[in-house]
Design a protein around this motif. Sequence first.
Motif, PDB file in Angstrom:
ATOM      1  N   THR A  17      48.741  47.935  32.323  1.00 21.74           N
ATOM      2  CA  THR A  17      50.058  47.305  32.390  1.00 21.74           C
ATOM      3  C   THR A  17      49.900  45.838  32.791  1.00 21.74           C
ATOM      4  O   THR A  17      48.808  45.424  33.204  1.00 21.74           O
ATOM      5  CB  THR A  17      50.954  48.024  33.420  1.00 21.74           C
ATOM      6  OG1 THR A  17      50.384  47.831  34.722  1.00 21.74           O
ATOM      7  CG2 THR A  17      51.092  49.504  33.099  1.00 21.74           C
ATOM      8  N   PRO A  18      50.966  45.038  32.705  1.00 21.48           N
ATOM      9  CA  PRO A  18      50.850  43.626  33.110  1.00 21.48           C
ATOM     10  C   PRO A  18      50.369  43.434  34.554  1.00 21.48           C
ATOM     11  O   PRO A  18      49.742  42.421  34.864  1.00 21.48           O
ATOM     12  CB  PRO A  18      52.275  43.087  32.927  1.00 21.48           C
ATOM     13  CG  PRO A  18      52.832  43.928  31.814  1.00 21.48           C
ATOM     14  CD  PRO A  18      52.270  45.308  32.079  1.00 21.48           C
ATOM     15  N   ASP A  19      50.600  44.426  35.434  1.00 26.94           N
ATOM     16  CA  ASP A  19      50.119  44.307  36.817  1.00 26.94           C
ATOM     17  C   ASP A  19      48.820  45.096  37.046  1.00 26.94           C
ATOM     18  O   ASP A  19      48.484  45.458  38.168  1.00 26.94           O
ATOM     19  CB  ASP A  19      51.205  44.724  37.813  1.00 26.94           C
ATOM     20  CG  ASP A  19      51.628  46.175  37.657  1.00 26.94           C
ATOM     21  OD1 ASP A  19      51.285  46.811  36.638  1.00 26.94           O
ATOM     22  OD2 ASP A  19      52.314  46.677  38.560  1.00 26.94           O
ATOM     23  N   HIS A  20      48.066  45.351  35.967  1.00 31.16           N
ATOM     24  CA  HIS A  20      46.729  45.975  35.994  1.00 31.16           C
ATOM     25  C   HIS A  20      46.742  47.435  36.432  1.00 31.16           C
ATOM     26  O   HIS A  20      45.736  47.951  36.907  1.00 31.16           O
ATOM     27  CB  HIS A  20      45.760  45.165  36.861  1.00 31.16           C
ATOM     28  CG  HIS A  20      45.686  43.729  36.485  1.00 31.16           C
ATOM     29  ND1 HIS A  20      45.124  43.302  35.304  1.00 31.16           N
ATOM     30  CD2 HIS A  20      46.135  42.621  37.117  1.00 31.16           C
ATOM     31  CE1 HIS A  20      45.233  41.985  35.226  1.00 31.16           C
ATOM     32  NE2 HIS A  20      45.838  41.544  36.310  1.00 31.16           N
ATOM     33  N   ASP A  21      47.851  48.115  36.258  1.00 29.10           N
ATOM     34  CA  ASP A  21      47.957  49.519  36.635  1.00 29.10           C
ATOM     35  C   ASP A  21      47.386  50.407  35.540  1.00 29.10           C
ATOM     36  O   ASP A  21      47.634  50.188  34.349  1.00 29.10           O
ATOM     37  CB  ASP A  21      49.430  49.880  36.889  1.00 29.10           C
ATOM     38  CG  ASP A  21      49.592  51.334  37.290  1.00 29.10           C
ATOM     39  OD1 ASP A  21      48.814  51.810  38.151  1.00 29.10           O
ATOM     40  OD2 ASP A  21      50.480  52.001  36.731  1.00 29.10           O
ATOM     41  N   GLN A  56      36.882  43.527  39.986  1.00 26.44           N
ATOM     42  CA  GLN A  56      37.817  43.535  41.110  1.00 26.44           C
ATOM     43  C   GLN A  56      38.602  44.835  41.142  1.00 26.44           C
ATOM     44  O   GLN A  56      38.824  45.401  42.212  1.00 26.44           O
ATOM     45  CB  GLN A  56      38.783  42.346  41.025  1.00 26.44           C
ATOM     46  CG  GLN A  56      39.718  42.229  42.215  1.00 26.44           C
ATOM     47  CD  GLN A  56      38.969  41.945  43.505  1.00 26.44           C
ATOM     48  OE1 GLN A  56      38.283  40.931  43.613  1.00 26.44           O
ATOM     49  NE2 GLN A  56      39.074  42.839  44.492  1.00 26.44           N
ATOM     50  N   TRP A  57      39.009  45.345  39.972  1.00 24.31           N
ATOM     51  CA  TRP A  57      39.736  46.608  39.923  1.00 24.31           C
ATOM     52  C   TRP A  57      38.869  47.735  40.482  1.00 24.31           C
ATOM     53  O   TRP A  57      39.333  48.553  41.274  1.00 24.31           O
ATOM     54  CB  TRP A  57      40.189  46.932  38.499  1.00 24.31           C
ATOM     55  CG  TRP A  57      41.085  48.132  38.458  1.00 24.31           C
ATOM     56  CD1 TRP A  57      42.449  48.132  38.533  1.00 24.31           C
ATOM     57  CD2 TRP A  57      40.685  49.507  38.377  1.00 24.31           C
ATOM     58  NE1 TRP A  57      42.913  49.434  38.502  1.00 24.31           N
ATOM     59  CE2 TRP A  57      41.865  50.283  38.405  1.00 24.31           C
ATOM     60  CE3 TRP A  57      39.460  50.155  38.281  1.00 24.31           C
ATOM     61  CZ2 TRP A  57      41.830  51.683  38.342  1.00 24.31           C
ATOM     62  CZ3 TRP A  57      39.430  51.545  38.228  1.00 24.31           C
ATOM     63  CH2 TRP A  57      40.622  52.288  38.247  1.00 24.31           C
ATOM     64  N   VAL A  58      37.598  47.778  40.078  1.00 21.06           N
ATOM     65  CA  VAL A  58      36.697  48.822  40.581  1.00 21.06           C
ATOM     66  C   VAL A  58      36.566  48.687  42.097  1.00 21.06           C
ATOM     67  O   VAL A  58      36.659  49.678  42.825  1.00 21.06           O
ATOM     68  CB  VAL A  58      35.326  48.761  39.882  1.00 21.06           C
ATOM     69  CG1 VAL A  58      34.343  49.729  40.525  1.00 21.06           C
ATOM     70  CG2 VAL A  58      35.457  49.072  38.394  1.00 21.06           C
TER      71      VAL A  58
END
Length: 181
Positions: A17-21, A56-58
């Motif tokens: 999603t736009p907020d990296h979800d 960064q997500w990881v």
Amino acid sequence: MATQYYTGSSLDGFLATPDHDLSWLTSRDIDPEGPMHYEGFVRDVGALVMGSSTYQWVLDHLDEEMAGQWPYQQPTWVLTHRDFGEPPGDITFTDAPVTEVHRAAREAAGERNVWLVGGGDLVGQFFDAQLLDEVWVQFAPVTLGAGSPLLPRRVELELLEVARNRDFVCARYAVATDGGG
């Protein structure tokens, strides 16, 4: 040995999603040992390359989902201009051109594959340098309407394999060398 982009996607072509979800992806039913799923794919991976947003997500999800442990045994290159501090695993931070990173990753991978982890723009850079061999996509029965695109470039592909894995339609493509015709 191949350089492969393996990812999940919404039906309308977004990775997040736009907020990296990614909760829309992980809420869907998939057999971890089923056709074209992660467990079989990662057994043939010898090295990983990812962008800083994916890294960064990881990192952000290590404690929540991974008990604080880096999830990969393979050497990993993170293309970035940012300073992340001490890495939690066999990780090299670099701002080198993708051709140099690919050379190092291939050498580390030996006879195994190089996995381009997340980030359509990163994968697009490898494609632009003619270093992308395959695209594997697990399409979830969800549309997002906006977000991070699967691959923000025109890329001609040749379908090699398709399978159903519970809720997902899974496809493996080769990068077309003849313009896709």
